[in-house]
Design an enzyme around this catalytic site. Structure first.
Site, PDB file in Angstrom:
ATOM      1  N   LYS A 106      34.711  38.914  37.940  1.00 49.89           N
ATOM      2  CA  LYS A 106      35.851  38.750  37.040  1.00 49.89           C
ATOM      3  C   LYS A 106      36.975  38.061  37.803  1.00 49.89           C
ATOM      4  CE  LYS A 106      38.712  41.647  34.010  1.00 49.89           C
ATOM      5  NZ  LYS A 106      39.040  43.046  33.660  1.00 49.89           N
ATOM      6  N   HIS A 108      40.173  37.685  36.692  1.00 56.09           N
ATOM      7  CA  HIS A 108      41.514  38.108  36.302  1.00 56.09           C
ATOM      8  C   HIS A 108      41.583  39.631  36.377  1.00 56.09           C
ATOM      9  CE1 HIS A 108      39.042  38.213  32.639  1.00 56.09           C
ATOM     10  NE2 HIS A 108      39.819  39.189  32.233  1.00 56.09           N
TER      11      HIS A 108
END
Length: 216
Positions: A106, A108
């Site tokens: 991921k 963010h």
């Protein structure tokens, strides 16, 4: 602290059969071998089934050393590890941090591939359904080690007790190469004992023939 065993292998086999998790018959595996049984833990998809599996993992963990964190490989291992953390707290009064990995990092929020408990400097037990070739487990071990964890061992639902790429089983290969213990809730021997207790002569003969050809 309670160490009462709540897991019964024969009861688990009964439940696995009733849910279609375990089937006896003729099944072609990815390896090309024609197996007399098939096990798909992904079909442990209701509360009763998942609870019984988790209690088995929890029972085993109470007899394992260095359980700082428990970890479920994506994706199947995620519900297994979450349920096991609950079972440890409810049945053994032992609160253990748990985490899992994402298939893709991921970019963010908190980022990365690891979710849940911090594993850096911790001894981690991996919880999964089966080890077929050992590739997936090696990948998870690598991810954990890169995050600063020490992998203490692996718990799986089923040990097929058959040879992998060598004269060793996939589980034995993982134990030897990674120098960690691997424990299973049930084994092929348990399945054979079950068939014998039920008088399933033909299915048992098929299992014996398969084990003679591919067993360890």
């Amino acid at each position: 602290m309670s160490t009462t065993k709540t897991f019964n292998p024969q009861a688990f086999i009964d439940l696995a059969l009733s849910r279609g998790v375990l089937k006896f018959g003729e099944f072609t595996l990815k390896s090309g071998r024609v197996s007399p049984y098939f096990f798909n833990a992904g079909l442990l998809n209701d509360g009763e089934a998942l609870n019984l599996l988790a209690m088995g993992y929890a029972d085993q963990l109470m007899h394992c050393e260095h359980v700082d964190v428990i970890f479920g490989p994506a994706y199947k291992g995620i519900p297994f590890v979450a349920a096991t953390a609950v079972a440890l707290a409810q049945h053994h009064q032992k609160s253990v941090p748990w985490g899992f990995n994402r298939k893709e990092a991921k970019d963010h929020g908190e980022g990365g591939v690891l979710v849940g408990a911090d594993v850096q400097g911790k001894k981690v037990w991996i919880i999964d359904d089966v080890i077929t070739a050992g590739t997936a487990i090696r990948e998870v071990v690598s991810i954990l080690q890169q995050a600063g964890a020490e992998v203490a061992g692996v718990l799986v639902a089923l040990d097929r007790q058959e040879r992998g790429q060598s004269e060793l089983s996939a589980i034995q290969e993982v134990q030897k190469q990674l120098n960690i213990p691997v424990h299973a809730l049930i084994t092929m021997k348990d399945l054979m004992d079950y068939l014998e207790s039920k008088g399933e002569i033909q299915a048992l003969a098929n299992m014996q023939a398969y084990r003679t050809q591919y067993g360890i």
